[in-house]
Every structure is written in C-alpha cells, then in structure tokens.
Design a protein around this motif. Structure first.
Motif, PDB file in Angstrom:
ATOM      1  N   LEU A 156     -38.662  -2.156  18.119  1.00  0.00           N
ATOM      2  CA  LEU A 156     -38.867  -1.815  19.532  1.00  0.00           C
ATOM      3  C   LEU A 156     -38.522  -2.968  20.458  1.00  0.00           C
ATOM      4  N   PRO A 157     -39.169  -4.146  20.247  1.00  0.00           N
ATOM      5  CA  PRO A 157     -38.775  -5.241  21.141  1.00  0.00           C
ATOM      6  C   PRO A 157     -37.305  -5.616  21.009  1.00  0.00           C
ATOM      7  N   ALA A 187     -35.480  -3.215  23.158  1.00  0.00           N
ATOM      8  CA  ALA A 187     -35.761  -3.548  24.550  1.00  0.00           C
ATOM      9  C   ALA A 187     -35.026  -4.800  24.963  1.00  0.00           C
ATOM     10  N   ALA A 188     -34.992  -5.751  24.067  1.00  0.00           N
ATOM     11  CA  ALA A 188     -34.314  -7.006  24.385  1.00  0.00           C
ATOM     12  C   ALA A 188     -32.833  -6.759  24.584  1.00  0.00           C
ATOM     13  N   ILE A 239     -31.387  -4.033  25.501  1.00  0.00           N
ATOM     14  CA  ILE A 239     -31.175  -3.356  26.792  1.00  0.00           C
ATOM     15  C   ILE A 239     -31.279  -4.359  27.924  1.00  0.00           C
ATOM     16  N   ALA A 240     -32.321  -5.150  27.885  1.00  0.00           N
ATOM     17  CA  ALA A 240     -32.571  -6.085  28.974  1.00  0.00           C
ATOM     18  C   ALA A 240     -31.441  -7.083  29.085  1.00  0.00           C
TER      19      ALA A 240
END
Lengths: 786, 223
Positions: A28-29, A32-33, A35-36
C-alpha cells in the motif's frame, strides 16, 4: 485456580507461522509512494512557469482573471500585480508589474523577442476587433519571438503588426501614407491577397515605408516589375466624358488598401523576394505603364485627368494623366500616358487634336456621350518626339481615310456634326469627316467619306440631303414623327439617293467631286413648280402648310413674305410632281380652317395641324403661277343650283331667322332638301331664301304648298293640356330649318319649276299639319330599269 | 507497589471474537479459541507494522490529494479545477470564512492531525518512549474519534455533483483529488483500527517492570 470441568487445553494451531518476510501490507505505501512521486514529478516538470510582465497601465487587468492567450488558447493567468515606481523600462513612468503563471507548454513563447500587449475591444471603421473581450474581459496576447528564454517582459502598447503566417513581405515606398493603416488589405484583381503589416517613416523622413504581407499562395503574383497603387478611398473623376468611380471595395474605401498588378511586359520579370522594394503609385493610371508625352494646347481645354482618352481611329492608345497650365499661363500642358505600342509612331508627323463631344448611339449607352477626346493621327517619321503642339479643333478632312471623298456645299449645316453618318436607303455607308466655311463665307463645305464598298452608289446625278433632326406631321390620324434614325436626329446625318432624273448613263463619282447638299429629301427630289399666292395674312397659314386637293397633299408653302405695299402676304408654294396641272388660271384656292358653329363643326383637325390651302382645279385654263386665295370656300350661287337636277325655290321671308346655308328643309319631318343661301330682296323689304329640294322629292312641292320656318321650339302651356313642346327636330332647333306641307290631292295644284317664289310663314297653321296628300315620288335616278 | 495483574503475564489471552480468556499453551504465537474458533493472539497481530504501513500510505496519498483537483465547477462553459487548499483559499477570499474554516478543519487539519497522532503512537510503542500512557491513550481516542469527519468534504462534493447538473450552464465534476483524499481518510481509519492500544500499556508495564528490576538490583547492590 484450575477448573476441574473445563480442561483448558487449547488446540494449538496446526502449523507454526512461517515468517513471511515483509508483510503484503507494505504494498500500500509503495503504491501510494509511486503515485505521489509520479505526481510530484509531473507537477515539477509540467507545472506552471512564473513570469512577470511590466505594463504601463493595468487598465482592464483583473487579478486571477485576466488570461494570457495565444492563438485563442489560454496559456496563463495573471496572479497578482505590483506597482513599480519609476520603472526604467518605461522611461521613468510608473508601471504595473503583473505576475503571470504560464502553462509549462507555453514555455517556448517566453523568449527575449516575445511581445505582450493587452487586447481590448476595439471598434473602428475597418472592423470590430477583440469583441470577445467584452464578455471575457481584456486579455494579454503574446506574439512569440526568438532569442534566449526570459522571464521578465515589458509589454508593448500597440499590437505588433506582424502577421503570423507564411508569405511574402515586401516594402512599398510612398511620399504619403494616404489613409493606409495596419491591416489594410492588399488586392490583386480585387481579391484580397494580403495586408499592410506596418508602416513607418524612412530613416531620413523623406518618405513612408509600408510593409506588405502577401500570403504565400499569392506570392508568385508579385514580380519585380509589378506595380502597386493606392486604392484607398474612392476616386471620382467626373466630366462630360463620363464619371470614373474607382473603388476597390467598400473596405478599402474605409480602411485604405493597396492593389497591384503586373503589366504584360513585366510578366517575365523575376518573382519578388522578401524585402523587395516597390514604389507605391497614387492611382492605377499612374501605375499603368505608358510612354509619358506632353501635349501643348494654345488655350485652355476641358480635359479630365485620368479619364480623357487618346483615340487613334477609334482605338484607345493613351490616357491623360495630368493637366496643368503651362509656364506662361497662356495654354495647357497635358501629360499623356501613351500605350507602349505607339512608341515608334510618336514622330514629328504625328498630330494630336481635341475632338469635341459627340453623341453616338451606335456603340452602346456607355459611349452615348463621348466627352472630349484627344484624337491622334499617328505617323511614322524621322525622329521620335515626346512633346507635341496639339490643336484644339480636329482637321476638317483626312484624306488618308479610305473611301470616296466628296465635298458637299450647303448654306448651313443644320445639326450636322463631325462624325455624322451618311446614309443610303437608311444604311450607313459613310461619315462626315469635318466641315469648314467656304473662303468667302457664303456657305459651308461638308467633307464626307463614303466607305469603299459603297462608293459605286454615288454617281454624278446623286442628290445629297440633310436628314438631321426630325420631321413631325400631325393630323387627326395621329402624329407622325419621321426621322431617319435616332442617331441622325441628334448627331445629324446626310442621306443621298438617285436624283429625280435618274439616268443610266450617269458616271461614277470620283473623290474630290462636289455636290450640293439639299435641306431635305423633298428639296432634293422635287421637280415641282413654284406658284405665288396672295393671302390676306390673317388665315394663320405658316410656311410648310400643305396645299391639298381632296385631302391629298399636292404641295406646300415654302416661303411667306409681306407684299411691298404691306397690304397682304405673298406666299410661295411649291406644287409637287404630278400636281403641276393645278397651276392654271381657273384653279381656285381658299384657306380651310377650323369652323365651329351651332350647325356643326368643320375641319376640326386643322386645330391641330393648322389651316391649309384647299385647291379646286378648274375645267381648264391657261397655265398660271400667280393666284389669289379666297377667304373661304366659294359658295354655289343661285345659278349653280338652278343647273342642278333638283328643284330650286325662292322663299320670301320677312326675316332670315336662324336660317343659313345648309339648314334642312323638312317634309313631314323628313329632310328633303336644304337651304342653299339667302340674300336681301331687291328692295330690301324681304329676304330671299334659296331652297334646294332633292330631285327625288321635287314632286312634293306643288303650287299651293305652304312653307314655314321650323326653327326654334314652340312651348305651349295650358292648365288642361299641360306642357306641350313642339319642335321640328333637334337639329332644326339649333340650325334652323324650313318645313313645308302640301294640300290634299284636289287642292294641291300642279308641280312647279325651279325658281318659283313662295312665302315663308312664321309658323304652321294646324290645318296644314293635317294635310296628307298622296304623291308619287320620282324614282331615284339609279332605278332606271323601271 | 501493587500493580494491576495483566492477563498476558498470567499466560492468558483474550479472544477478540468472544472475549474469552484463553489459557495460552506454551511456545505458541497464536492459537484457536476453544469457544468460537477465532484466532487468538496475545496482542493484535502485526499491529505496529500494519499501522506504520497504513499511516505512511495515508501520508503519501495526501500529496496527490492536495495536488490534484478535487472538483471542477464549470459555470457557463468555463471553470477551473480547484484543489483542496485552493478551494479553501477561494472561499476565504470570497468572504465565506466560516465555510472555509469548516472545510479547512475537515479536509486539511483532521487528516494531518490523524497522521501525526498515529505516527506519535507508533513511535511511542516502537521506541519505548517514556510517555504517560494516559496521554498516549488520549491521543489514541482523539485520532479514533475524528477519523470519519474528514469524509464531510467528500460528502459535500458528492452532493454537489449530484445536485448541480445543469448541462452547459453549470456543472460540478469530481476530480481525481477527491479519490485520493477519500483513500487517505479510509486508509488512516484502517490505520487507527490496526493500532492496538494495549501495546501502550505493554510498554508502560515493561518500563515499570524494568524500574522494579533496577530498583531491586540497586537494592541488591546496596545490600
């Protein structure tokens, strides 16, 4: 502590957990990372670019709203403003610094040469620009330039004139700007092919340089030899020679414009390239190539610049470009641009002259009125001349024109004009070349040329006459207007035909022959006799009044003048051919004019046509040419009526009443005769009224017949009888009349002879009206078969 | 020092399914509940790791949530997508500072506070920080309570999208930012769920036990 019943023996998990390294939850992170990081990267690389633009005024700019547009697309927006005090870029004026964020994609626009300006709604004659800003607010437009990238700009006040697009850019040089402006169209054959990009003074301020942009697809129309001229506004040059209105388009009328064309001779010159310089001519006539020549007139002439043409044998070979007085102000110097083809014909033998305006229907309405033209007689010569002394009048004859040259002499020319046509049977076969007074001033010589194909028509006995103007004759039948042609009516013309004694032996005419020019065809063709008629002068006859016999015109009055002792008028009349037999001693003539009376109306047509002379030929007589016109139609006298087959009676009346010649004579209200005249008796104690009874009714008159005057109306009014109106007839009421009655058979008496006298009673007795004799009428003379 | 007895130290686990105290067999990290059959652990399995992961996920997702536009108000064919912060500022500039405050609290302050709170809790447990467990529990309770309020913003957007649909005149479209933001809220709520507050007390107990030991050792040394 332990529960005896429940054995807490928890079932251990079958398999001890393996250590799974890293738990799946760390995906998950990671996602997210990713994407960010990706977003951050995108934002960093494609984020907005910040730049500043310095405006001299922030008029119409709104923080956060005002957009920067390029090609209609928003590429940025003004974030904030800062006032800048005494900005050195604005020559120490205070300015407004706009902070603009640009899209990353617009980065390439932010270069040193880029120009920014504010687009405001602009409504001018040439059009409406920036109208969208009324709704969207002003925006900042950008014109990309080149050079190194830059983040600080100074806005320009005027939109740069540079037209985006691919095309040809040339420069025009002109002494004046002449209402051209940025965006003024450039026309080629009235098609807009480009526009004026910019203009500025030349460095030495001696002329204006105008930069044109020609769209690429039309760039190959511009040659080095092309000529540009100014089509700004409307040029109206008017004169009798026509009004020239030159207007390229309504837009160019307002916004100015430039047109160009390439003369034929220059079609092969190399194509223009960017930066070529051209001269901007004032108008097409100037731009139009031509050989400039100067004509000197020894007096002022009416010529219009740019529209007066130079004609050679009907072909335009030049045009007047400028007219001005010469140095001594005693004449004019006319500058003419001649067609290049006349180059080697402009020699010392060439002559120019001013042709006066003529009317010409033959070539359409636009040439109806040909104004002043300069005509030229081009001839080869020894040397080339560029300055000529022009004549103000055309030479009267030009022997070089092919055809049969004739000279006609006339007292005057009527409305003949130079260039008038010569007709043969209404076919145009030649022209009037010119006219000149004879040396002694006794007449006019008209020089005509008959076209070669028709030269054979002229022989030594041909007669020429003038067909100028029109002839109208009016009668009750209508008005006849006769003219040879509309053209000859206005411009005059000459017709010719064979003479009256056309003989086969007449020889062909040759050039140089002289003929007389008659005033009209009749004059030319007539062979009739002249007679002289004495008139009292108050009949209203005029020259041209016809002589008629039984309604047919047999002649006309050709001249009238007072007699020497001023007691009358003597008219000269000409009798037409075949009417010569009227010129005899016993011919009577009298004037017929309109007569209006109670008894009727006579010759009303002469109200319109004017009175005429009626002729009545006699039985014979000697030839005679002097006549005296009677004032009225000769009346048949008593002797005349006695000779007639009917019955002529004389009624003795105390008064004439309203009887007159022509009053009817009634029997039982049937007209059987008429009054032929009256006169006072010998002793003037009575009036003799001569009555003529038609032959068929002569038996009605007997010895004891009673005649009474049936004129007027008798009105009896009685209380018992009522109103009783009695009249013989409506005509008798007006024109008077006589009625008679004959007694019944035993008392009637015998038939009478002509010349019998009867008394004329004032009114009938009742007894007379009751008579009803039976009388056999004579058969009509035609009933001979009985 | 009379400290409360702990089930864990007595060899008992609580089944989180049926709250049965289960006697733990030896050397087992997990077992099944004899009553309801659920897995039984002494503490929530991998609690700290899960919390860390979800917290980091939320923190990272805050970036797109704030960069990408959350919604686009298209009015008469023109409109600009607005981010969370941009929208808040716009509200504030237009004088609607009350709404701006609510939006700010719900969509900026709360998620950040939650993440900060979670990080603090994880650090306390991880690094055995000497923090008053009561304070830590307060943090935990607050983070747990405020989690769902961040969804206020999303409800507003979804209601607007549903209501304002007038074709060309006005239209509200949700942007990718709102998805990211919703994910942040959900992920942080999971993170709070994953955190086992008993760990705080474990840390505290360990500390106390260590203190006792130290004291005893010191006593022995003294003795």
């Amino acid at each position: 502590m332990s529960d005896p019943r429940v054995e807490f023996d928890a079932q251990p998990e079958g398999v001890a957990r393996r250590s799974r390294g890293l738990s799946l939850v760390w995906l998950l992170p990671l996602v997210a990372a990713l994407i960010a990081v990706w977003l951050l990267y995108k934002d960093f690389t494609q984020g907005d670019i910040r730049a500043t633009i310095l405006f001299s005024s922030g008029d119409g700019l709104v923080k956060g709203k005002t957009a920067v547009k390029y090609s209609g697309v928003e590429i940025g927006v003004v974030n904030d403003f800062r006032l800048v005090q005494s900005a050195k870029e604005l020559n120490g004026q205070d300015g407004v610094l706009a902070e603009v964020t640009f899209n990353r994609s617009a980065g390439y626009l932010l270069t040193k040469e880029s120009k920014f300006w504010v687009v405001r709604p602009e409504v001018s004659l040439t059009g409406v620009r920036g109208l969208e800003t009324l709704v969207s607010g002003n925006y900042i437009a950008v014109e990309p330039g080149s050079g190194p990238s830059q983040r600080h700009f100074v806005a320009v006040t005027e939109p740069p004139a540079y037209v985006r697009g691919d095309g040809l850019r040339v420069t025009l040089k002109s002494p004046r700007l002449a209402s051209l402006s940025r965006g003024s169209p450039v026309y080629y054959r009235q098609l807009e092919v480009g526009q004026v990009e910019n203009y500025h003074l030349a460095e030495d301020a001696s002329e204006v340089e105008i930069n044109l942009f020609i769209r690429r697809e039309y760039a190959d129309l511009v040659h080095r030899g092309s000529r540009f001229w100014n089509t700004s506004g409307v040029s109206i040059q008017g004169s009798i020679s026509g009004v020239t209105v030159e207007l390229e388009s309504l837009a160019s009328l307002i916004a100015g414009g430039v047109s160009f064309y390439t003369p034929d001779a220059q079609q092969h010159s190399p194509l223009a390239v960017d930066g070529n310089e051209f001269k901007l001519y004032k108008n097409f006539a100037e731009a139009d190539a031509g050989i400039p020549i100067t004509l000197n007139f020894d007096r002022g002439v009416s010529l219009s610049e740019g529209s007066t043409q130079v004609i050679y044998q009907g072909i335009k070979v030049g045009q007047v470009s400028s007219v001005k007085a010469n140095k001594n102000i005693d004449g004019m110097a006319v500058r003419v641009l001649m067609d290049p083809i006349t180059d080697d014909l402009l020699s010392e033998n060439t002559q120019f002259w001013l042709a006066p305006p003529t009317l010409d229907f033959s070539s359409g309405v636009n040439d109806l009125l040909k104004g002043n033209r300069i005509e030229v007689d081009l001839r080869r010569g020894q040397r080339s001349v560029r300055e000529f002394d022009a004549h103000t009048a055309p030479p009267p004859r030009d022997p070089r024109v092919p055809g049969l040259h004739l000279t006609l002499t006339a007292r005057n020319t009527g409305s003949l004009q130079r260039g008038a046509s010569v007709y043969y049977r209404q076919m145009e076969v030649g022209r009037v070349q010119g006219m000149a007074l004879k040396e002694d001033g006794s007449g006019v010589e008209v020089y005509v040329v008959i076209d070669p194909p028709y030269a054979y028509l002229v022989n030594n006995e041909s007669r020429f006459w003038n067909v100028s103007g029109l002839r109208a004759s009016a009668s009750l039948k209508g008005i006849e207007v006769e003219t040879d042609s509309l053209l000859s009516m206005v411009r005059g013309g000459i017709a010719f035909g064979s003479g009256p004694h056309n003989s086969k032996s007449a020889g062909q005419a040759i050039s140089g022959d002289s003929f007389r020019l008659y005033g009209s065809r009749d004059e030319a063709m007539e062979e009739g006799i002249n007679i002289y008629i004495d008139l009292s002068g108050d009949e209203g006859l005029k020259v041209g009044a016809p002589l008629r016999y039984r309604g047919i015109q047999v002649g006309e009055i050709t001249a009238m003048r007072l007699t020497l002792d001023l007691d009358g008028v003597r008219a000269r009349a000409r009798l037409y051919r075949r009417a010569e037999r009227f010129a005899r001693s016993d011919t009577r003539m009298w004037v017929v004019g309109p007569k209006i009376g109670l008894g009727g109306v006579d010759h009303l047509d002469t109200l319109v046509t004017g009175p005429f002379l009626e002729l009545e030929p006699g039985a014979g007589g000697e030839p005679q040419t002097e006549f005296v016109a009677l004032a009225a139609k000769p009346e048949p006298d008593l002797a005349d009526t006695m000779m007639m087959p009917g019955l002529t009676l004389i009624l003795d009346a105390p008064r004439r009443g309203s009887l007159k010649r022509g009053s009817p004579v009634y029997y039982r209200q049937v007209q059987v005769g008429q009054v032929t005249g009256y006169q006072l008796g010998e002793l003037a104690d009575r009036v003799y009224i001569y009555v003529y009874i038609e032959p068929g009714y002569r038996t009605l008159v007997r010895e004891h017949s009673r005649f009474w005057n049936a004129s007027g109306v008798e009105v009896n009014f009685g209380v018992v009888t009522g109103l009783d109106v009695h009249t013989e007839s409506a005509q008798a009421l007006l024109a008077g009349g006589i009625a008679f009655a004959t007694p019944n058979n035993p008392e009637m008496g015998l038939e009478v002879e002509s010349g019998s006298h009867y008394p004329l009673y004032g009114k009938p007795e009742n007894e007379w009206l009751l008579w009803s004799p039976k009388i056999e009428l004579l058969p009509a003379p035609e009933d001979n078969f009985k | 020092m009379n400290r409360p007895a702990r089930a864990l130290s007595q060899g008992f686990w609580t089944c989180l399914g049926c709250r049965l105290l289960v006697k733990v067999p030896r050397n087992v990290s997990s077992c099944l509940c004899p009553r309801c059959g659920a897995h039984v652990h002494g503490r929530v399995d991998g609690s700290i790791m899960l919390t860390w992961a979800l917290t980091i996920t939320g923190a990272l997702l805050l970036i797109p949530a704030n960069i990408l536009p959350v919604m686009t108000v298209i009015y008469l064919g023109s409109g600009e997508p607005s981010t969370i912060v941009g929208g808040t500022l716009e509200l504030y500039h237009n004088g609607l500072w009350g709404i701006a405050l609510i939006v700010f609290v719900a969509s900026v302050a709360v998620p950040v506070m939650k993440l900060v709170g979670l990080v603090i809790l994880c650090l306390i447990v991880q690094l055995r920080l000497e923090v008053s467990p009561r304070q830590a529990m307060r943090i935990y309770r607050v983070v747990n309570a405020i989690g769902r309020w961040s969804l206020l913003d999303l409800f507003m957007i979804s209601i607007l999208v549903a209501l304002v649909d007038m074709g060309a005149i006005a239209e509200v479209a949700a942007g990718a930012g709102s998805t990211a933001f919703a994910t942040v809220v959900v992920v942080t709520m999971f993170a709070v769920q994953a955190f086992d507050p008993r760990l705080i007390w474990d840390v505290y107990e360990e500390k106390m036990a260590a203190d006792v030991k130290n004291n005893n050792a010191q006593g022995e040394e003294r003795v």
